[in-house]
Write an enzyme that holds these catalytic residues in place. Structure first.
Site, PDB file in Angstrom:
ATOM      1  N   CYS A 114       0.982  -1.133  -0.060  1.00 28.10           N
ATOM      2  CA  CYS A 114       0.051   0.075   0.096  1.00 28.10           C
ATOM      3  C   CYS A 114       0.791   1.284   0.189  1.00 28.10           C
ATOM      4  O   CYS A 114       0.159   2.403   0.032  1.00 28.10           O
ATOM      5  CB  CYS A 114      -1.170   0.025   1.227  1.00 28.10           C
ATOM      6  SG  CYS A 114      -2.036  -1.562   0.963  1.00 28.10           S
TER       7      CYS A 114
ATOM      8  N   HIS B 198      -2.147   7.977   6.220  1.00 24.79           N
ATOM      9  CA  HIS B 198      -2.583   6.937   5.585  1.00 24.79           C
ATOM     10  C   HIS B 198      -3.934   6.579   6.129  1.00 24.79           C
ATOM     11  O   HIS B 198      -4.691   6.089   5.166  1.00 24.79           O
ATOM     12  CB  HIS B 198      -1.440   5.798   6.191  1.00 24.79           C
ATOM     13  CG  HIS B 198      -1.685   4.522   5.284  1.00 24.79           C
ATOM     14  ND1 HIS B 198      -1.563   4.720   3.863  1.00 24.79           N
ATOM     15  CD2 HIS B 198      -1.892   3.214   5.720  1.00 24.79           C
ATOM     16  CE1 HIS B 198      -1.640   3.255   3.496  1.00 24.79           C
ATOM     17  NE2 HIS B 198      -1.793   2.379   4.469  1.00 24.79           N
TER      18      HIS B 198
ATOM     19  N   HIS C  10      -9.718   2.503   0.661  1.00 18.51           N
ATOM     20  CA  HIS C  10      -8.258   2.259   0.565  1.00 18.51           C
ATOM     21  C   HIS C  10      -8.037   1.592  -0.928  1.00 18.51           C
ATOM     22  O   HIS C  10      -8.431   0.762  -1.128  1.00 18.51           O
ATOM     23  CB  HIS C  10      -7.865   1.551   1.776  1.00 18.51           C
ATOM     24  CG  HIS C  10      -6.594   1.244   1.770  1.00 18.51           C
ATOM     25  ND1 HIS C  10      -5.432   1.371   0.869  1.00 18.51           N
ATOM     26  CD2 HIS C  10      -5.710   0.531   2.548  1.00 18.51           C
ATOM     27  CE1 HIS C  10      -4.069   1.444   1.314  1.00 18.51           C
ATOM     28  NE2 HIS C  10      -4.185   0.633   2.293  1.00 18.51           N
TER      29      HIS C  10
END
Lengths: 451, 94
Positions: free
Chosen positions: A191, A325, A360
């Site tokens: 990620c 994040h 996400h």
């Protein structure tokens, strides 16, 4: 290798594929008006007895001007795509999976915004650095199904399994389309992939090896990707779609698995300036490191503190916004919040967690969130962290463990940093943070062009 | 199966191959060459073969494909040959 003195890097183009948005300006409008881009995902609902999470920030082919073409005997897998807006030639579509098609469209739009000439684009000093987090699952499923389940010869999988599924397929497809003659590579780091590719491209220019680069991150729609995380029970469950992604909120129970792409055009600053380019932002610096904790999944306070230290080493860091994040997993959000507060103090900046609005996007996350941050610089606005309704007034469990070195205040003490409505303010610098499985951490600081 | 019927089926398959220019499918004859006349990328030939197998319910041997020429005639000949081979095998097993 050291940076070449005086060499700076400008962001001169940006584009992407965004859930429930036809283009960048629709994305801009929805993000800064506090909308959620998350919807119930028909592909998950179709298998609701097998899957826990039912929501996603997914992308409609129609919104992207794409039409899937199916094999003649009616398979469920699209054989290829037709570009209804005639941007990508059929020969390039033939070698691309869906994510690579988004990447190619994003590259063309970024180059157009940058205003590069054909000669500049096709130069030996123009690189392509783009990747996705996941493998080419959809393509491989088709290939393996024909071979293993149907017992067909290898050719039944078609001749494009390799080019459509290889790890650097997005970079390869962009490069074949735009015909650059510099580097063509992918940096793959779960990620952190999206920001990692842009960070690597930044270094190529900063260190004098390239003058321009198309860089970014992609996560093509794949139920297989979703299933992997669903199996880990880390996906959001039990909320209405728009309320499913809840960074920092007490009731958060996982992230929303989304798909998309973020592509930027980078250029050596003085060159961009000399040709009168519109400079969207300047990259102050990029830094990345590893936790060193030996833990594949658990976020690291010390790793994040070292990340900030590394970012601050060669450049002045005083952000007006920290784009975190912030995935909405139970541990990650507050640990990250505290590492930010312990680095910057308790006042003088806002925290933005755009995953609250679009979920996400995994390998695309860092890139799409960088695009979101550039929009913050342009709009001089911080979008709201939607669904961050209630912050925990109690300490987190990890704060009570022996050896905890960070803040001993609960999340609720930092409510003033996390806006619930769009904030208008002067924004000169933004720090973008992304982390990935394996304990990889990445940070980039960008600023408004002030010269 | 008549040769023209096979050519028609072949054109139907080719229409689903996006990298083949539809305009080039207007005047296909047995002499049309996939590579020189239709500009078919060589990577697509194997996809065309796989689709032809589905369309005509046949399975080529690897050698059939290795030895196949690039003209429409070559493909038609091969389809007829493989169909006949399949029917002969069916006859033997019956």
């Amino acid at each position: 290798m050291t940076a070449v003195n005086g060499r700076k890097v400008a962001i001169v183009g940006m584009a992407g594929a965004f859930p429930d948005c036809e283009n960048l300006s629709v994305f801009n409008e929805k993000i800064f008006s506090g909308k959620s881009l998350i919807r119930e995902w028909p592909l998950a609902v179709e298998r609701n007895t097998q899957i826990r999470s039912m929501v996603s920030g997914y992308i409609d082919d129609n919104d992207m001007g794409l039409e899937p073409i199916y094999l003649i005997d009616g398979y469920e897998w699209p054989e290829t795509f037709v570009d209804t807006l005639n941007r990508i030639p059929a020969i390039n579509l033939a070698t691309a999976d869906l994510g690579s098609v988004w990447a190619m469209i994003g590259a063309l739009e970024s180059i157009e915004m940058a205003g590069w000439t054909t000669a500049e684009t096709q130069s030996e000093k123009t690189g392509v650095v783009v990747a996705s987090g996941g493998g080419g699952h959809v393509i491989l499923r088709h290939a393996w199904h024909a071979f293993y389940e149907r017992g067909k010869k290898s050719r039944a999988a078609g001749s494009h399994t390799v080019d459509r599924a290889m790890s650097y397929r997005e970079a390869a497809n962009i490069s074949c389309l735009i015909r650059n003659k510099g580097v063509c590579e992918s940096i793959i780091s779960a990620c952190a992939t999206g920001l990692g590719n842009i960070g690597y491209a930044y270094r190529l220019i900063k260190y004098g090896m390239q003058d321009r680069a198309i860089a970014g991150g992609v996560e093509g729609t794949a139920l297989e990707t979703f299933i992997g995380f669903d199996a880990m029970q880390v996906l959001s469950k039990g909320f209405a779609p728009a309320e499913s992604s809840r960074p920092f909120d007490m009731k958060r129970n996982g992230f929303v698995c989304s798909f998309g792409a973020g592509i930027v055009a980078l250029e050596e600053y003085e060159m961009a300036k000399a040709r009168g380019a519109n400079i969207l932002a300047v990259i102050d610096d990029y830094f990345n490191n590893s936790d060193g904790d030996g833990d594949m999944f658990y976020p690291s306070y010390n790793g994040q503190i070292r990340l900030w230290k590394g970012l601050s080493e060669n450049t002045h860091i005083k952000p007006d916004v920290v784009k975190v994040h912030g995935t909405a997993t139970p541990v990650g959000d507050i640990l990250e919040l505290i590492s930010v507060v312990d680095t910057l103090g308790e006042e003088g900046y806002h925290i933005s967690a755009p995953k609250s609005q679009f979920g996400h996007m995994l390998g695309a996350a860092g890139a799409v969130e960088l695009v979101t941050s550039i929009l913050m610089l342009q709009n001089q606005q911080v979008p709201p962290c939607i669904n961050s309704d209630t912050l925990n007034p109690e300490l987190e469990k990890f704060q009570l463990k022996e050896g905890w070195e960070g803040s001993m205040k609960p999340a609720a003490a930092y409510r003033h940093l996390i806006p619930q409505e769009t904030v208008n303010k002067e924004i000169n610098q933004i720090v973008c943070l992304n982390y990935g499985f394996g304990g990889t951490n990445s940070a980039m600081a960008i600023s408004r062009d002030n010269s | 199966m008549e040769r023209q019927e096979i050519i028609d089926g072949l054109i139907e398959v080719l229409r689903t191959v996006r990298t083949v220019d539809p305009a080039k499918l207007e005047h296909v004859t047995e002499d049309t060459d996939f590579l020189t006349d239709m500009n078919t990328p060589s990577t697509e030939l194997i996809n065309i073969a796989a689709k032809v197998e589905q369309k005509f319910d046949i399975e080529f041997e690897d050698e059939d494909i290795d030895e196949m020429g690039s003209k429409v005639r070559d493909v038609v000949d091969l389809i007829i040959k493989v169909k006949a081979r399949g029917e002969a095998e069916k006859g033997e097993s019956a």
